[in-house]
Design an enzyme around this catalytic site. Structure first.
Site, mmCIF file in Angstrom:
data_model
loop_
_atom_site.group_PDB
_atom_site.id
_atom_site.type_symbol
_atom_site.label_atom_id
_atom_site.label_comp_id
_atom_site.label_asym_id
_atom_site.label_seq_id
_atom_site.Cartn_x
_atom_site.Cartn_y
_atom_site.Cartn_z
ATOM 1 N N SER A 165 -10.272 -39.802 12.314
ATOM 2 C CA SER A 165 -10.335 -39.708 10.856
ATOM 3 C C SER A 165 -11.608 -40.359 10.349
ATOM 4 N N LYS A 224 0.685 -41.562 9.545
ATOM 5 C CA LYS A 224 -0.612 -41.492 8.849
ATOM 6 C C LYS A 224 -0.648 -42.096 7.447
ATOM 7 N N ASP A 233 6.973 -32.436 19.507
ATOM 8 C CA ASP A 233 7.068 -33.100 18.201
ATOM 9 C C ASP A 233 8.454 -33.721 18.101
ATOM 10 N N ASN A 234 8.546 -34.889 17.461
ATOM 11 C CA ASN A 234 9.887 -35.460 17.239
ATOM 12 C C ASN A 234 10.365 -35.195 15.806
ATOM 13 N N PRO A 242 -6.901 -50.502 -4.499
ATOM 14 C CA PRO A 242 -7.580 -51.409 -3.576
ATOM 15 C C PRO A 242 -7.938 -50.689 -2.275
ATOM 16 N N LYS A 248 -6.623 -45.678 14.719
ATOM 17 C CA LYS A 248 -7.583 -44.606 15.044
ATOM 18 C C LYS A 248 -8.789 -45.188 15.787
ATOM 19 N N ASP A 261 9.822 -37.445 21.602
ATOM 20 C CA ASP A 261 9.071 -38.548 21.007
ATOM 21 C C ASP A 261 8.056 -39.024 22.041
ATOM 22 N N LEU A 262 6.813 -39.194 21.625
ATOM 23 C CA LEU A 262 5.784 -39.660 22.576
ATOM 24 C C LEU A 262 6.128 -41.029 23.146
ATOM 25 N N ILE A 287 -1.496 -30.277 9.765
ATOM 26 C CA ILE A 287 -2.692 -29.712 10.412
ATOM 27 C C ILE A 287 -2.290 -29.006 11.710
ATOM 28 N N TYR A 323 -3.426 -48.500 9.864
ATOM 29 C CA TYR A 323 -3.546 -47.073 10.225
ATOM 30 C C TYR A 323 -4.949 -46.798 10.760
HETATM 31 P P1 NAD Z 1 1.722 -34.802 9.844
HETATM 32 O O1 NAD Z 1 2.523 -36.026 9.616
HETATM 33 O O2 NAD Z 1 1.994 -33.613 9.006
HETATM 34 O O3 NAD Z 1 1.822 -34.366 11.386
HETATM 35 C C1 NAD Z 1 1.995 -35.286 12.415
HETATM 36 C C2 NAD Z 1 3.091 -34.756 13.326
HETATM 37 O O4 NAD Z 1 3.293 -35.674 14.399
HETATM 38 C C3 NAD Z 1 4.429 -34.608 12.608
HETATM 39 O O5 NAD Z 1 4.972 -33.338 12.901
HETATM 40 C C4 NAD Z 1 5.289 -35.726 13.209
HETATM 41 O O6 NAD Z 1 6.649 -35.387 13.231
HETATM 42 C C5 NAD Z 1 4.682 -35.856 14.598
HETATM 43 N N1 NAD Z 1 4.862 -37.173 15.225
HETATM 44 C C6 NAD Z 1 4.555 -38.388 14.716
HETATM 45 N N2 NAD Z 1 4.866 -39.362 15.602
HETATM 46 C C7 NAD Z 1 5.347 -38.731 16.730
HETATM 47 C C8 NAD Z 1 5.824 -39.186 17.976
HETATM 48 N N3 NAD Z 1 5.897 -40.484 18.279
HETATM 49 N N4 NAD Z 1 6.253 -38.278 18.881
HETATM 50 C C9 NAD Z 1 6.206 -36.938 18.596
HETATM 51 N N5 NAD Z 1 5.766 -36.464 17.418
HETATM 52 C C10 NAD Z 1 5.347 -37.351 16.487
HETATM 53 O O7 NAD Z 1 0.181 -35.228 9.726
HETATM 54 P P2 NAD Z 1 -1.113 -34.326 9.636
HETATM 55 O O8 NAD Z 1 -1.640 -34.448 8.264
HETATM 56 O O9 NAD Z 1 -0.868 -32.997 10.207
HETATM 57 O O10 NAD Z 1 -2.080 -35.170 10.565
HETATM 58 C C11 NAD Z 1 -2.200 -34.899 11.953
HETATM 59 C C12 NAD Z 1 -3.092 -35.951 12.586
HETATM 60 O O11 NAD Z 1 -4.352 -35.965 11.920
HETATM 61 C C13 NAD Z 1 -2.550 -37.364 12.493
HETATM 62 O O12 NAD Z 1 -2.840 -38.039 13.700
HETATM 63 C C14 NAD Z 1 -3.334 -37.972 11.357
HETATM 64 O O13 NAD Z 1 -3.470 -39.372 11.471
HETATM 65 C C15 NAD Z 1 -4.675 -37.281 11.492
HETATM 66 N N6 NAD Z 1 -5.410 -37.210 10.237
HETATM 67 C C16 NAD Z 1 -4.812 -36.664 9.147
HETATM 68 C C17 NAD Z 1 -5.490 -36.636 7.931
HETATM 69 C C18 NAD Z 1 -4.829 -36.070 6.704
HETATM 70 O O14 NAD Z 1 -5.272 -36.374 5.608
HETATM 71 N N7 NAD Z 1 -3.809 -35.239 6.797
HETATM 72 C C19 NAD Z 1 -6.804 -37.147 7.856
HETATM 73 C C20 NAD Z 1 -7.388 -37.673 9.001
HETATM 74 C C21 NAD Z 1 -6.674 -37.696 10.193
HETATM 75 C C1 UD1 Z 2 -6.801 -41.602 2.104
HETATM 76 C C2 UD1 Z 2 -6.580 -42.803 2.980
HETATM 77 C C3 UD1 Z 2 -7.422 -42.646 4.246
HETATM 78 C C4 UD1 Z 2 -7.076 -41.352 4.964
HETATM 79 C C5 UD1 Z 2 -7.282 -40.188 4.002
HETATM 80 C C6 UD1 Z 2 -6.830 -38.919 4.674
HETATM 81 C C7 UD1 Z 2 -6.056 -44.659 1.462
HETATM 82 C C8 UD1 Z 2 -6.542 -45.938 0.867
HETATM 83 N N1 UD1 Z 2 -6.933 -44.013 2.252
HETATM 84 O O1 UD1 Z 2 -8.151 -41.567 1.759
HETATM 85 O O2 UD1 Z 2 -7.187 -43.723 5.124
HETATM 86 O O3 UD1 Z 2 -7.909 -41.164 6.089
HETATM 87 O O4 UD1 Z 2 -6.495 -40.403 2.819
HETATM 88 O O5 UD1 Z 2 -6.886 -37.835 3.848
HETATM 89 O O6 UD1 Z 2 -4.933 -44.260 1.262
HETATM 90 N N2 UD1 Z 2 -6.724 -40.687 -6.138
HETATM 91 C C9 UD1 Z 2 -6.316 -40.778 -7.435
HETATM 92 N N3 UD1 Z 2 -4.987 -40.678 -7.724
HETATM 93 C C10 UD1 Z 2 -4.039 -40.491 -6.746
HETATM 94 C C11 UD1 Z 2 -4.463 -40.385 -5.388
HETATM 95 C C12 UD1 Z 2 -5.816 -40.502 -5.123
HETATM 96 O O7 UD1 Z 2 -7.140 -40.955 -8.349
HETATM 97 O O8 UD1 Z 2 -2.833 -40.412 -7.067
HETATM 98 C C13 UD1 Z 2 -8.170 -40.725 -5.830
HETATM 99 C C14 UD1 Z 2 -8.588 -41.802 -4.852
HETATM 100 O O9 UD1 Z 2 -8.936 -42.982 -5.524
HETATM 101 C C15 UD1 Z 2 -9.800 -41.124 -4.170
HETATM 102 C C16 UD1 Z 2 -9.438 -39.632 -4.189
HETATM 103 O O10 UD1 Z 2 -8.478 -39.489 -5.212
HETATM 104 O O11 UD1 Z 2 -10.953 -41.313 -4.940
HETATM 105 C C17 UD1 Z 2 -8.863 -39.127 -2.880
HETATM 106 O O12 UD1 Z 2 -7.776 -39.950 -2.501
HETATM 107 P P1 UD1 Z 2 -6.850 -39.610 -1.229
HETATM 108 O O13 UD1 Z 2 -6.441 -38.205 -1.299
HETATM 109 O O14 UD1 Z 2 -5.786 -40.657 -1.165
HETATM 110 O O15 UD1 Z 2 -7.850 -39.736 0.006
HETATM 111 P P2 UD1 Z 2 -8.777 -40.967 0.474
HETATM 112 O O16 UD1 Z 2 -8.824 -42.033 -0.528
HETATM 113 O O17 UD1 Z 2 -10.070 -40.408 0.899
#
Ligand code: NAD
Ligand code: UD1
Length: 360
Positions: A124, A84, A31-32, A292, A152, A58-59, A12, A148
């Site tokens: 999230s 994450k 970023d680390n 689960p 948050k 690293d943070l 993101i 996780y």
């Molecule tokens: P990502 O893993 O692609 O990006 C996270 C970045 O943070 C990476 O580049 C990683 O190297 C860096 N990082 C992690 N720990 C660090 C540290 N201690 N010091 C410096 N850098 C560090 O993940 P993303 O999907 O881009 O998600 C970004 C944020 O959004 C995360 O906080 C994640 O929890 C949150 N989020 C993501 C999702 C999702 O589905 N992708 C959903 C809800 C929330």
């Molecule tokens: C997952 C995380 C949630 C996180 C979110 C971020 C878990 C339990 N929850 O949620 O904490 O905030 O991602 O995007 O990991 N599914 C399948 N087959 C697969 C993978 C997923 O059927 O191989 C289904 C799941 O049951 C769900 C849907 O697809 O119904 C989406 O799953 P996923 O992409 O993992 O997202 P979340 O479950 O919403």
């Protein structure tokens, strides 16, 4: 505006850095690279033709972080950096609390010392726990079902207490629903390490032939086709939400919470069907037991962001899948891996401009 993006090389983060550059902001990244590659930033820089000052920090390294922030002097911070993976957080809870919670405390302290008190935080929809009160509103009670999610929740609460203690802070907690898709160039996108935990990258890897079949986790949910329903949101819409939140904070103090979702959901079978159609590839799947901790359905009440920020998600499932497929097809193995040697040569104050070059 001078914007520091933590975790800016990640999925993101990289899309948000690109939009910040395109909007004319001066962007620095900390970023680390624990879950990303500097290659994502190289590509962002080549798309935008603008530079990004990149700090390999690293943070958890307070001293290096404080040095980076002192030298950047940001007006605002967008804080993506964090671990994450839900399953990994259950196996390694202390690592998650340390990285996510302690890392955020270090960041907030360093910001305070540098006089920067504006932060947009990546929260999230996981903070809604197992709530079945749909659509999920910003006021829906929060809970967590895994470490996780609890990181948050703790960070949201910590930010609330910080804002209450000192009115100079301007804070946005953005609760993302399910980010998917990629930039339309196909140059940047999500690059999961190992087996993807999330549905959409897994389906993309099956479509491209890297994996045999999708496991559908349950088809006996009380939903239209029995499979889980989620609010998928295009990563470019999500990135735009961050710019809108920054604009809002420029004129409003205090702490604000916004859901970033589309407001409607798609089922697992909807996603598989869309992928098959758009990629013209077969996506075999098997129905297996429920995972689960999964809820049947999750989607946002997305009105608050529309009213306050003038932001709403513009792209539908078709566009998400089309862009995700382009990225997957052009980069079947994700970003090229960066060798240890090159990684080690990346020092504090490396500047990324087309390619990573040390300014030493
Ligand atoms: P990502 O893993 O692609 O990006 C996270 C970045 O943070 C990476 O580049 C990683 O190297 C860096 N990082 C992690 N720990 C660090 C540290 N201690 N010091 C410096 N850098 C560090 O993940 P993303 O999907 O881009 O998600 C970004 C944020 O959004 C995360 O906080 C994640 O929890 C949150 N989020 C993501 C999702 C999702 O589905 N992708 C959903 C809800 C929330
Ligand atoms: C997952 C995380 C949630 C996180 C979110 C971020 C878990 C339990 N929850 O949620 O904490 O905030 O991602 O995007 O990991 N599914 C399948 N087959 C697969 C993978 C997923 O059927 O191989 C289904 C799941 O049951 C769900 C849907 O697809 O119904 C989406 O799953 P996923 O992409 O993992 O997202 P979340 O479950 O919403």
């Amino acid at each position: 505006m001078r914007v520091l993006v933590t975790g800016g090389a990640g999925y993101i983060g990289s899309h948000t850095v690109l939009q910040l550059l395109e909007a004319g902001h001066q962007v620095s990244v900390v970023d680390n690279f624990i879950n990303s590659s500097p290659e994502s930033l190289r590509r962002v820089v080549s798309i935008a033709s603008k530079k990004v000052a990149t700090f390999r920090v690293d943070l958890l390294d307070r001293k290096a972080l404080a040095e980076a922030i002192t030298s950047i002097q940001p007006d605002a911070v967008i804080h993506f950096a964090g671990l994450k993976a839900v399953g990994e957080s259950v196996a390694q809870p202390l690592r998650y609390y340390k990285n996510n919670v302690t890392g955020t405390i270090n960041l907030l302290e360093a910001m305070d010392e540098a006089g920067c008190r504006t932060i947009v935080f990546s929260s999230s929809a996981t903070v809604y726990g197992e709530s079945v009160d749909l659509p999920l509103r910003e006021t829906t009670p929060r809970s967590a079902t895994n470490p996780y999610g609890r990181t948050k929740l703790h960070i949201e609460e910590m930010l609330e207490e910080l804002a209450a203690s000192d009115s100079r802070w301007r804070i946005a907690n953005l609760r993302y629903f399910n980010p998917v898709g990629a930039h339309e160039s196909g140059l940047i996108g999500e690059d999961p390490q190992g087996i993807p935990n999330n549905l959409m990258p897994f389906v993309a890897q099956v479509a491209v032939g890297k994996r045999d079949a999708v496991q559908v986790f349950g088809n006996d949910y009380p939903t239209a086709d029995g499979t889980g329903v989620r609010d998928y949101i295009h990563v470019l819409d999500l990135a735009a939400g961050h710019l809108a939140a920054l604009d809002y904070l420029a004129s409003s103090g205090g702490l604000h919470v916004w859901n970033l979702g589309t407001g409607s959901g798609s089922s697992v079978l909807d996603v598989i069907e869309a992928f098959q159609r758009i990629s013209a590839r077969l996506v075999p799947y098997d129905i297996v037991a429920r995972r689960p901790g999964d809820v049947a359905e999750s989607y946002a009440h997305a009105e608050k962001a529309r009213l306050d920020l003038g932001w709403k998600a513009e792209r539908g499932l078709e566009q998400m899948v089309e862009d995700m497929w382009r990225w997957q097809f052009k980069n079947p193995d994700g970003f090229p891996k960066v060798g240890h040697e090159e990684m080690n040569s990346l020092e504090l104050r490396d500047f990324v401009l087309g390619e990573v070059a040390s300014n030493k």
